[in-house]
Enzyme design. Structure first.
Site, PDB file in Angstrom:
ATOM      1  N   HIS A 187       0.005   3.321  -9.139  1.00  0.00           N
ATOM      2  CA  HIS A 187       0.640   3.831  -7.924  1.00  0.00           C
ATOM      3  C   HIS A 187       2.014   3.190  -7.726  1.00  0.00           C
ATOM      4  CE1 HIS A 187       0.274   5.227  -3.556  1.00  0.00           C
ATOM      5  NE2 HIS A 187       1.309   4.428  -3.514  1.00  0.00           N
ATOM      6  N   GLU A 188       2.076   1.884  -7.802  1.00  0.00           N
ATOM      7  CA  GLU A 188       3.360   1.200  -7.559  1.00  0.00           C
ATOM      8  C   GLU A 188       4.344   1.443  -8.692  1.00  0.00           C
ATOM      9  OE1 GLU A 188       3.781   0.286  -4.665  1.00  0.00           O
ATOM     10  OE2 GLU A 188       1.684   0.205  -4.022  1.00  0.00           O
ATOM     11  N   HIS A 232       6.357   4.437  -7.984  1.00  0.00           N
ATOM     12  CA  HIS A 232       7.482   4.142  -7.073  1.00  0.00           C
ATOM     13  C   HIS A 232       8.619   3.476  -7.835  1.00  0.00           C
ATOM     14  CE1 HIS A 232       5.269   5.447  -3.691  1.00  0.00           C
ATOM     15  NE2 HIS A 232       4.499   4.386  -3.539  1.00  0.00           N
TER      16      HIS A 232
END
Lengths: 168, 98
Positions: A47-48, A51
């Site tokens: 997920h990170e 980003h």
């Protein structure tokens, strides 16, 4: 390229946050006190990294443009495995037909509200406006990776991209 | 040569038709996947490799170009960079209070 000792930081976090991406330092923060299972860790890191990937490849205005933030959150929820059926069932959220998209939308709104002081209506409006474009932006995978097989295929496609582009 | 190996087209076609993928596709998109296109691409690839048929080459390239165009259907939300952010690789000042 991402380097473990430069782009990752393990810290204790308040509340039940699992992790975050700090665009000011280009660093992923992992909440060592809130992640207890390897599968959860895998998901948070993915997920990170989405980003971080968006920050690296585009001019993302994380702080002043809610639509940019919404787009990255939609992509992260979509591509990290946050919204698998099993994860949703564990959250007592039940649904099957197209439920993945409902989950992605809801989690993106939640993530926005957790990091920005905006109203729920603003977050919902931003997510709805960019949903189609961002849900279908599957970079760097080119597909929604539902399994390790899918991830390996995505990597294979990446390695063969020169051949692919040259022969179109 | 074809954009992907014929084995890749065959793999994508068989994977598309599998039960797990059908489930994931239904869960993500609300409908069952359409796999005929992978089969056509695989057959065009085989025709290309065995006989260098011009029609097969064109069909396959058109199919792949259409895939690329479909991905660019939506206007991007942000502008892409030409290189990573300037501070991406810079060392952090660990002593600075955050």
């Amino acid at each position: 390229t991402v380097f473990n000792d430069r782009h990752f930081s393990c810290e204790d976090c308040d509340g039940c946050v699992s992790g975050g991406f700090d665009s000011a330092t280009s660093q992923i923060v992992l909440c060592q006190n809130n992640i207890r299972q390897q599968s959860h860790m895998n998901r948070v890191v993915t997920h990170e990294l989405i980003h971080a990937f968006d920050h690296c490849r585009a001019h993302v205005d994380w702080f002043k443009n809610v639509k940019h933030l919404a787009c990255s959150e939609i992509r992260a929820a979509n591509l990290s495995g946050d919204c698998t059926l099993m994860n949703e069932i564990a959250r007592f959220k039940f649904g099957l037909k197209g439920h993945h998209q409902t989950c992605v939308r809801d989690r993106a709104i939640r993530s926005i509200l957790a990091v920005r002081k905006v109203s729920k209506e603003t977050a919902e409006k931003a997510v709805d406006e960019v949903f189609d474009a961002c849900f279908n932006d599957l970079e760097p995978f080119g597909r929604i990776p539902h399994s390790k097989t899918d991830a390996k295929r995505a990597y294979r496609d990446f390695k063969n991209r020169d051949r692919y582009n040259a022969n179109l | 040569q074809p954009p992907r190996t014929c084995e890749d087209y065959r793999w994508e076609w068989r994977h598309c038709r599998g039960l797990r993928h059908a489930f994931h596709h239904y869960y993500a998109h609300g409908e069952l996947p359409a796999c005929g296109r992978w089969r056509e691409d695989y057959e065009a690839c085989r025709a290309w490799e065995s006989g260098r048929a011009a029609a097969a080459q064109e069909a396959l390239c058109n199919s792949e170009r259409a895939r690329v165009t479909e991905k660019q259907k939506y206007a991007p939300v942000w502008t892409l960079r030409k290189s990573p952010p300037p501070d991406w690789y810079l060392p952090l000042d660990q002593d600075k209070p955050t």
